[in-house]
Design an enzyme around this catalytic site. Structure first.
Site, PDB file in Angstrom:
ATOM      1  N   ASN A  80      33.316  56.362  43.423  1.00  0.00           N
ATOM      2  CA  ASN A  80      34.034  55.114  43.134  1.00  0.00           C
ATOM      3  C   ASN A  80      33.150  54.125  42.388  1.00  0.00           C
ATOM      4  OD1 ASN A  80      36.237  56.167  44.402  1.00  0.00           O
ATOM      5  ND2 ASN A  80      36.073  54.921  46.258  1.00  0.00           N
ATOM      6  N   ASP A  96      46.392  13.206  32.615  1.00  0.00           N
ATOM      7  CA  ASP A  96      45.096  12.651  32.216  1.00  0.00           C
ATOM      8  C   ASP A  96      44.679  11.420  32.993  1.00  0.00           C
ATOM      9  OD1 ASP A  96      46.918  10.829  31.255  1.00  0.00           O
ATOM     10  OD2 ASP A  96      46.182  10.848  29.185  1.00  0.00           O
ATOM     11  N   ASN A 140      43.703  60.357  46.355  1.00  0.00           N
ATOM     12  CA  ASN A 140      42.583  60.928  47.100  1.00  0.00           C
ATOM     13  C   ASN A 140      42.895  61.006  48.589  1.00  0.00           C
ATOM     14  OD1 ASN A 140      41.082  61.180  44.765  1.00  0.00           O
ATOM     15  ND2 ASN A 140      39.956  59.260  45.064  1.00  0.00           N
ATOM     16  N   ASP A 163      34.003  52.597  38.909  1.00  0.00           N
ATOM     17  CA  ASP A 163      34.207  51.145  38.813  1.00  0.00           C
ATOM     18  C   ASP A 163      33.292  50.505  37.783  1.00  0.00           C
ATOM     19  OD1 ASP A 163      36.209  51.115  40.711  1.00  0.00           O
ATOM     20  OD2 ASP A 163      34.848  50.754  42.387  1.00  0.00           O
ATOM     21  N   GLU A 176      36.309  49.459  46.019  1.00  0.00           N
ATOM     22  CA  GLU A 176      35.103  48.723  46.408  1.00  0.00           C
ATOM     23  C   GLU A 176      34.677  47.666  45.386  1.00  0.00           C
ATOM     24  OE1 GLU A 176      34.747  52.871  48.219  1.00  0.00           O
ATOM     25  OE2 GLU A 176      35.370  51.988  46.323  1.00  0.00           O
ATOM     26  N   ASP A 187      53.097  15.168  30.484  1.00  0.00           N
ATOM     27  CA  ASP A 187      53.363  13.751  30.271  1.00  0.00           C
ATOM     28  C   ASP A 187      53.706  13.568  28.802  1.00  0.00           C
ATOM     29  OD1 ASP A 187      53.617  11.059  30.658  1.00  0.00           O
ATOM     30  OD2 ASP A 187      51.475  10.649  30.775  1.00  0.00           O
TER      31      ASP A 187
END
Length: 855
Positions: A696, A603, A671, A700, A294, A336
């Site tokens: 969760n 650039d 799970n 988290d 989540e 470049d």
């Protein structure tokens, strides 16, 4: 050329036709006409601002945001308002963080830009007046048909057609990539010449600067209708999918596929076994919740925001957050030559006679000429001036007196001065060897003067050619004694001169470039040079910078190759020369089609297309506004070393992000396997969806600290990407391992504590074990080393989340979450399960790391 037919027509049109087409006159517009056209065409400015809705969409466009939104809809559909609100808050937080970071970066870029208001001299007249007057107006007020007067130091404010010019020279490197200024002039009557649009002598372009001379010109296009503006618009076009976008999409679909397989299986198994399809539906929702990380968008954004802050301390402004992870994946960097590998200046290299023997006489004569030259000094003159200090000038002024000057122009390609020392008059001429050599009858060598015969002339020409092939610019210097003349001196005196020698110049390679190239190589990043300059200069600079040269490929070869041929060509080539903007974009595209993650440093306005095409576009802060608008990263120091450090920071950021993605996805998969097993024999849900969301969420929140975690040195040594295959393998190894210890917990709850008759006890017990096991395994799997090497923020956040998880069943939240207090003896069993899990995960990690890449 065909993209700007009107501008091309203005470049070729006779003067009277030009003014008629623009509805103007050599006296300029009246004030009323100018005001009316300003209303019609708008201000002479290019709007590069990013609209707020565009920023919001850019922040919201993520497969994980879409996945969470779908999960929120599922919660709302089953009547779980708390779950829907919780998921919705996560989505809003993720989008808000991204929007804030994007806006912050835009403000930083705006602070870098020059905010000074500029003006330009125009001819304007009142409606009733016949004669025009010259006055200054803001450049934003210019309109097509305005007559402007330009001089040294001016920036051309719009696309203009030159009507009259005297020694008018313009630096248009921002458009064409050409290092040296170019001459501009009015068209020659009756003479039609084919040129690339930017190289058309009669056209001046917005954003280029006047180096010398004066010109009268009429405005042909303003604002977004200019050549500059049309190219700049490309910076606002949707960019191609980057390596990060592709990786995230693949990882998102991997999670979706797991969900599409596991959810129906759980639904069917549980519904068939129990016959209670409503409960089976709740099992399926629990599986969907269990598989969804989540907080993933928030975790990713937090990691990227911390990476952006770290990069800003390393002089890199991040405009597009996802570019940090594209930087981590980058395995090819296209640069470049001018200003990136080199210092973008002309520096004195050495002085030789026509045979190539070192001889400082040519440089001394050139210095004397520059000292008494009152005409415009170019970059070569400035390089010569640096050889002599103020004391040298005082000595020169005491010995010599300037008498006359024959000025430089782009037709003669040479300049001469006449100086007097006592009664002797000396003419010194310097310029293009092709112009000087034919005017020499004698030459110096080893301090002696001899006839400049055919053999000596061939030797001198070969020397000039050899210098050109080594990327050097060469100035020929010649001199002769002349009689003083009252009627002055002219080009007829520039004959039968003595060739003194040659002065060589280079654009020096930047300090630190060689080390930066070496560091990037050690990081697995191959460098390729893409330049509009000639092949010899490009090869010399690449070699000096430590980049293997090999065969140099020219723009015409890129043009001639089809897509398949070009894909093969770009893999074996490191130096591309004489490229147009379209060629650069094709090279970048071909590299990406070969599966390479490409960075591009540019650039100029001519680099906008390639900047947008690359996985990560990079511009220095001295770049044009269009280039900075198109870029994803802006370097506050024009130094590849800064970029090399940025690559390491990008990989560190990606490594910490993938720790969360892989470990969380594996734990969540475990799970789901546990729920699948439980659905076959449990008469109730092993955990409620809202309990799983809270678990969760606590997990988290603790993982936000991973943004400050250490990353193994080995991980930083090569390019890294989001890899769905790696995620799948990780989930299939560590997910079942996690599920095994979940089932051990089930056994303890069922047989030891009799939780089969008490669903609340069972669900609370798995809530605590599931949370603690997830937190613990992060410490074990976060790197190759021992868990003790985790950074302090990670340890503190993990400990805090575990403590809160243990307190939730004892808190007032226990009722709303349908939990109850756990027996004290359960904590002893829990400690044994967690210790076994940590040991098993450590062993599995060592076996897995021998076969797979670790972060």
């Amino acid at each position: 050329m065909t993209r700007f037919p009107a501008l091309r027509a203005h470049g070729d049109a006779p003067v009277l036709t030009l003014f008629r087409n623009l509805d103007s006159s050599p006296k300029g517009l009246t004030e009323n006409e100018a005001a009316e056209r300003l209303r019609r065409f708008g201000d002479n400015r290019i709007d590069g601002a990013v609209r707020a809705p565009v920023r919001v969409w850019a922040a919201a466009r993520s497969p994980f945001v879409a996945l969470l939104t779908a999960l929120g809809v599922v919660f709302a559909g089953v009547g779980d308002l708390r779950g829907a609100v919780t998921v919705g808050a996560m989505v809003v937080l993720s989008i808000g963080l991204r929007y804030w970071q994007h806006a912050r970066s835009e403000r930083a870029i705006s602070a870098v830009r020059d905010q000074i208001t500029t003006t330009v001299t125009v001819r304007r007249r009142a409606a009733a007046e016949f004669h025009a007057s010259e006055r200054e107006v803001p450049t934003t007020d210019l309109v097509p048909g305005d007559v402007v007067l330009l001089g040294p130091g001016d920036v051309i404010p719009a696309d203009v057609r030159i009507v009259a010019a005297k020694d008018f020279v313009v630096d248009q490197s921002a458009l064409s990539g050409e290092a040296l200024p170019v001459a501009k002039r009015a068209p020659q009557p009756g003479k039609h010449e084919e040129h690339e649009l930017v190289e058309t002598p009669a056209l001046g372009f917005a954003g280029t600067s006047v180096v010398g001379g004066t010109a009268t010109a009429v405005v042909a296009a303003t604002g977004s209708d200019t050549y500059f503006g049309v190219l700049a618009k490309q910076s606002a076009q949707p960019r191609a999918e980057s390596s990060f976008d592709a990786g995230v999409r693949r990882v998102g679909w991997t999670l979706v596929r797991f969900m599409l397989v596991m959810v129906p299986i759980v639904l069917v198994v549980n519904g068939t076994v129990t016959g209670d399809w409503a409960q089976a539906g709740m099992f399926a929702v629990a599986v969907a919740v269990g598989l969804t990380p989540e907080m993933l968008p928030v975790i990713v954004t937090t990691n990227l925001a911390r990476g952006a802050a770290a990069l800003s301390r390393r002089q890199v402004i991040v405009k597009r957050l996802n570019a940090i992870q594209d930087l981590a994946a980058m395995d090819v960097l296209c640069v470049d030559k001018t200003g990136t590998l080199t210092e973008d200046r002309i520096a004195y290299a050495h002085s030789v006679d026509y045979s190539g023997s070192p001889d400082g006489e040519a440089a001394e004569y050139a210095g004397l000429a520059v000292r008494f030259q009152t005409d415009r000094h170019d970059r070569l003159d400035e390089a010569i001036e640096t050889l002599f200090d103020r004391e040298d000038d005082l000595v020169t002024d005491a010995l010599f007196t300037g008498v006359a000057e024959i000025g430089f122009d782009h037709t003669r390609r040479r300049a001469s001065v006449v100086v007097r020392r006592g009664s002797q008059h000396l003419l010194i001429s310097k310029g293009d060897p092709d112009e000087i050599l034919p005017r020499c009858g004698y030459a110096r060598r080893d301090g002696a003067v001899a006839e400049f015969d055919d053999a000596a002339r061939i030797a001198a020409q070969e020397l000039v050619r050899a210098y050109a092939e080594h990327g050097m610019r060469v100035l020929a210097v010649a001199a002769r004694e002349v009689e003083n003349r009252l009627d002055g001196f002219d080009e007829t005196d520039e004959n039968e001169m003595i060739l003194v020698g040659f002065v060589g110049f280079v654009d020096p390679v930047r300090d630190g470039v060689v080390n930066a190239v070496k560091t990037l190589g050690e990081q697995g990043v191959a460098l390729k040079v893409l330049t509009g300059d000639n092949r010899h200069v490009a090869a010399r600079v690449a070699d000096s910078a430590g980049i293997p040269v090999g065969e140099v490929v020219l723009g015409r070869q890129v043009e001639a190759a089809d897509d398949a041929e070009l894909r093969a060509l770009v893999m074996d080539t490191t130096v591309f020369a004489k490229l147009t903007p379209a060629h650069k974009a094709r090279v970048v595209t071909a590299l990406r089609e070969n599966g390479r993650a490409v960075g591009f440093v540019g650039d100029g306005v001519n680099d906008v297309t390639a900047l947008r095409t690359a996985d990560v576009g990079i511009a220095p802060d001295t770049a044009t506004d269009a280039a900075k608008d198109a870029a994803d990263l802006v370097l506050l120091e024009r130094d590849l070393g800064v970029l090399a450090r940025g690559v390491a920071e990008g990989r560190r950021t990606l490594g910490n992000t993938l720790k969360y993605v892989n470990i969380t996805a594996a734990s969540n998969f475990g799970n789901v396997l546990t729920v699948l097993a439980a659905s076959a024999f449990l008469p109730f849900l092993p955990i409620l969806p809202i309990q799983l969301v809270v678990s969760n969420l606590l997990y988290d929140l603790a993982q936000l600290a991973l943004a400050w975690d250490r990353v193994d040195d080995e991980y930083l040594r090569r390019p890294r990407r989001w890899d769905a295959r790696g995620l799948t393998g990780f989930m299939l190894v560590f997910g079942p391992l996690s599920s095994l210890f979940d089932l051990a917990t089930f056994a303890v709850l069922w047989h030891v504590f009799g939780a089969g008759a008490d669903p609340l006890l069972f669900q609370t017990g798995w809530f605590v074990e599931g949370l603690l096991s997830q937190l613990l395994v992060v410490l074990v799997l976060r790197g190759r080393g021992t868990p003790l090497r985790a950074s302090r923020p990670v340890v503190l956040a993990t400990t805090a989340a575990a403590f809160i998880g243990l307190l939730v069943p004892l808190s007032p939240l226990a009722g709303p979450l349908r939990m109850q207090a756990l027996p004290a003896s359960y904590l002893l069993w829990l400690a044994l399960v967690l210790a076994g899990y940590a040991l098993a995960a450590q062993v599995a990690k060592r076996c897995y790391a021998r076969q797979r890449t670790w972060w």
